[in-house]
Design an enzyme around this catalytic site. Structure first.
Site, short mmCIF file in Angstrom:
data_model
loop_
_atom_site.label_atom_id
_atom_site.label_comp_id
_atom_site.label_asym_id
_atom_site.label_seq_id
_atom_site.Cartn_x
_atom_site.Cartn_y
_atom_site.Cartn_z
N ASP A 29 0.81 -1.22 0.00
CA ASP A 29 0.00 0.00 0.00
C ASP A 29 0.84 1.27 0.00
O ASP A 29 0.44 2.30 0.56
CB ASP A 29 -0.97 0.01 1.19
CG ASP A 29 -1.83 -1.23 1.25
OD1 ASP A 29 -2.19 -1.72 0.16
OD2 ASP A 29 -2.12 -1.71 2.35
N HIS B 208 -4.79 -1.66 -5.62
CA HIS B 208 -4.01 -0.51 -6.10
C HIS B 208 -4.96 0.61 -6.52
O HIS B 208 -5.83 0.40 -7.35
CB HIS B 208 -3.13 -0.92 -7.28
CG HIS B 208 -2.12 -1.98 -6.92
ND1 HIS B 208 -1.33 -2.59 -7.84
CD2 HIS B 208 -1.78 -2.51 -5.72
CE1 HIS B 208 -0.53 -3.47 -7.23
NE2 HIS B 208 -0.80 -3.45 -5.94
P1 GDP Z 1 -0.71 0.33 -3.55
O1 GDP Z 1 -1.31 -0.93 -3.07
O2 GDP Z 1 0.77 0.38 -3.30
O3 GDP Z 1 -1.04 0.67 -4.96
O4 GDP Z 1 -1.33 1.50 -2.65
P2 GDP Z 1 -2.88 1.65 -2.20
O5 GDP Z 1 -3.65 2.14 -3.35
O6 GDP Z 1 -3.33 0.43 -1.51
O7 GDP Z 1 -2.75 2.73 -1.06
C1 GDP Z 1 -2.16 3.97 -1.27
C2 GDP Z 1 -3.18 5.07 -0.93
O8 GDP Z 1 -2.52 6.31 -0.84
C3 GDP Z 1 -4.25 5.25 -1.99
O9 GDP Z 1 -5.45 5.64 -1.37
C4 GDP Z 1 -3.70 6.40 -2.85
O10 GDP Z 1 -4.72 7.14 -3.51
C5 GDP Z 1 -3.04 7.23 -1.79
N1 GDP Z 1 -1.88 8.00 -2.24
C6 GDP Z 1 -0.87 7.62 -3.07
N2 GDP Z 1 0.07 8.58 -3.13
C7 GDP Z 1 -0.33 9.58 -2.32
C8 GDP Z 1 0.24 10.83 -1.94
O11 GDP Z 1 1.34 11.21 -2.34
N3 GDP Z 1 -0.48 11.58 -1.04
C9 GDP Z 1 -1.69 11.19 -0.54
N4 GDP Z 1 -2.30 11.99 0.32
N5 GDP Z 1 -2.25 10.02 -0.89
C10 GDP Z 1 -1.58 9.24 -1.76
P1 IMO Z 2 -0.83 -4.21 -2.25
O1 IMO Z 2 -0.42 -4.73 -3.60
C1 IMO Z 2 -1.00 -4.72 2.10
C2 IMO Z 2 -0.88 -8.83 3.61
C3 IMO Z 2 -2.17 -9.23 4.30
C4 IMO Z 2 -1.67 -10.25 5.30
C5 IMO Z 2 -0.55 -10.95 4.51
C6 IMO Z 2 -0.96 -12.26 3.86
O2 IMO Z 2 -2.11 -3.49 -2.24
O3 IMO Z 2 0.30 -3.45 -1.63
P2 IMO Z 2 -2.52 -12.89 1.79
O4 IMO Z 2 -3.97 -12.62 1.57
O5 IMO Z 2 -1.62 -12.35 0.74
O6 IMO Z 2 -2.24 -14.34 2.10
O7 IMO Z 2 -2.18 -12.10 3.17
O8 IMO Z 2 -0.14 -10.04 3.50
N1 IMO Z 2 -1.04 -8.29 2.24
C7 IMO Z 2 -1.05 -6.99 1.94
N2 IMO Z 2 -0.98 -5.90 2.73
N3 IMO Z 2 -1.07 -4.56 0.76
C8 IMO Z 2 -1.11 -5.64 -0.05
O9 IMO Z 2 -1.06 -5.55 -1.40
C9 IMO Z 2 -1.13 -6.92 0.53
N4 IMO Z 2 -1.18 -8.18 0.05
C10 IMO Z 2 -1.12 -9.00 1.09
O10 IMO Z 2 -2.77 -8.13 4.93
O11 IMO Z 2 -1.08 -9.60 6.39
MG MG Z 3 -2.80 -1.63 -1.80
#
Ligand code: GDP
Ligand code: IMO
Ligand code: MG
Length: 466
Positions: free
Chosen positions: A52, A80
């Protein structure tokens, strides 16, 4: 500042591939030896923390210029987020590049695919305005399938772990662990099996169900209903399926192409290098790119690590810089730190440079994207974990053993907060000096240049440094 040469010389290049065909061992004059033209290089985006970090946003930024965007591992445990023109999209199995109507998205052999999840995701995004995604998606015939019962088993295993040891992993319950277990046990079923002889597929499916029922007697599966649904999915999937290895080979060896790989999950969740057993079941580090797409290491170009300006983690497991206090709560609420896939609150803490250096040792980042700097805008002071100590002594490595990791004492560097809104900053000079110091400290400590700084959710809120 002592920074790698890349910092000084690549003033506007995102892409490793376009003009840089790699050629090794050119045939010497007069010799008839084959010329090994290694072809285009792929640009890789990987999570450097516990997931994340904002990978979706970085991929979206690069995908606007990409010809192909690939996923190489994980499944719909990933979530994502991409924000374009004020519209928020969340992708789980589809590469975030699917938004770009000019590029092809590819799901590689290393991904595990839950077919109902894939089509639900596509249909949901279609309602938000995503058009023609099925025509732009290619799926490797070697990818393994996550069945509904894998997801049920994921839940049952979590309950068992909790009952036996008082510790579940906190998985996403998307069936990821059970599906990769089937693959490793050589009883899994792949896309090519689903599209082959259906009676043979049905027999193997029933055997697989029986295998899991022998381990989990409470598991009930309506086999006939499942097979009927799978047959329908097979026909919807068929036009997208290719031999992924050959597709990538042609893409790498044809005319110059910009190929992007979108990592899912992250380094500290990697099955080999993460905080085992509180990890996911795939390699989320750079090796997973080669095995998950079937491409040689020579074709790996830039490897961009994505990290938040602080740390978060969803689920259970060690988290040395976690802040179970007002600072942690502020990061959680200001950062809207809630899981995209499960809706769980993310645990929050200070940036941990020990884990980022560790992630760099494994991945060899060529540059970093530091996201969510804006979330720190209101803090009086900001801490950064710079070393771990055991019994009062610094340790040079990241501990493999979770008991030890739980015992480490974190050494922090404290920075004054900049107490200024950075969300409207669009270039380096727009950032307050104290924020610039924070960024410079991070890149010097890890020894990797920071190429982008995120100050908001949308595409425009990404400051490009070089
Ligand atoms: P990913 O799994 O790595 O793609 O990330 P996620 O989408 O799960 O979580 C990242 C969150 O942070 C999302 O809600 C994005 O919209 C938000 N985000 C990403 N970059 C920024 C930033 O620079 N500032 C803020 N405030 N939010 C951001
Ligand atoms: P993105 O791509 C955050 C974590 C789960 C759990 C562990 C195992 O959005 O960054 P699983 O379901 O994969 O067997 O869970 O891994 N986990 C993540 N945490 N972002 C993710 O993906 C994750 N994918 C798995 O929360 O602790
Ligand atoms: Mg994510």
């Amino acid at each position: 500042l002592v920074l790698p040469a890349i910092f000084a010389c690549c003033s506007c290049i995102h892409w490793s591939s376009k003009d840089q065909k790699i050629t090794n061992q050119p045939a010497a004059a007069g010799q008839k030896r084959p010329r090994n033209d290694a072809g285009n290089r792929v640009t890789v985006v990987l999570g450097a923390q516990w997931g994340d970090e904002g990978k979706g946003k970085v991929v979206d930024l690069l995908a606007t210029e990409a010809d192909i965007v690939c996923r190489c591992q994980g499944g719909n445990n990933a979530g994502h987020t991409v924000v374009v023109d004020g519209k928020e999209y969340d992708f789980h199995l589809l590469p975030s590049g699917i938004i770009n109507t000019k590029s092809i998205s590819l799901i590689g052999n290393g991904v595990v695919i839950h077919l109902p999840g894939l089509f639900e995701e596509g249909d949901k995004n279609e309602k938000k305005g995503l058009r023609g995604w099925e025509k732009r998606l290619i799926v490797s015939d070697r990818a393994h399938i996550v069945f509904d019962f894998h997801q049920v088993v994921d839940g049952l295993q979590e309950t068992e772990r909790q009952a036996q040891e008082g510790k579940s992993i906190g998985t996403t319950k998307k069936g990821i662990g059970p599906a990769y277990s089937s693959k490793a046990s050589r009883i899994g079923l792949r896309v090519c099996d689903l599209l082959g002889d259906f009676s043979d597929f049905s027999t193997r499916f029933k055997n697989l169900v029986r295998h899991y029922q022998s381990m989990h007697p409470s598991l009930t599966v309506d086999t006939e209903d499942q097979l009927k649904k799978l047959k329908d999915y097979a026909e919807r999937l068929r036009p997208m399926v290719r031999d992924g290895v050959y597709y990538m080979y042609e893409a790498l060896h044809g005319p110059p192409k910009r190929i992007l790989v979108e990592g899912a999950n992250a380094a500290l969740l990697d099955i080999d290098f993460g905080t085992y057993p509180f990890v996911t079941s795939s390699n989320c580090t750079v090796g997973g790119v080669c095995t998950g797409l079937g491409i040689p290491p020579l074709n790996i170009g830039d490897v961009f690590g994505v990290a938040k300006a602080y740390s978060t983690r969803v689920g259970i497991g060690a988290f040395p810089t976690e802040q179970l206090n007002a600072a942690g709560e502020l990061l959680q609420t200001r950062g809207h730190e809630v899981g995209v896939t499960t809706g769980r609150k993310r645990r929050c803490g200070w940036l941990d440079l020990v884990i980022m250096r560790y992630a760099h040792m494994i991945n060899g980042f060529t540059a970093i994207a530091l996201t969510k700097l804006d979330i720190l805008d209101v803090l009086d002071e900001i801490k950064v974990g710079i070393a771990y100590k055991l019994n009062g002594k610094r340790i040079p490595h990241f501990p493999a053993n979770m008991d030890i990791l739980h015992k480490v004492e974190v050494e922090y560097e404290t920075f004054p907060g900049w107490k200024t809104d950075t969300s409207t900053a669009r270039k380096w000079n727009d950032l307050p000096a104290k924020a610039q110091n924070y960024i410079r400290f991070i890149e010097n400590h890890i020894g990797v240049p920071i190429k982008w700084v995120g100050v908001g959710k949308s595409r425009e809120c990404m400051i490009q440094m070089f």
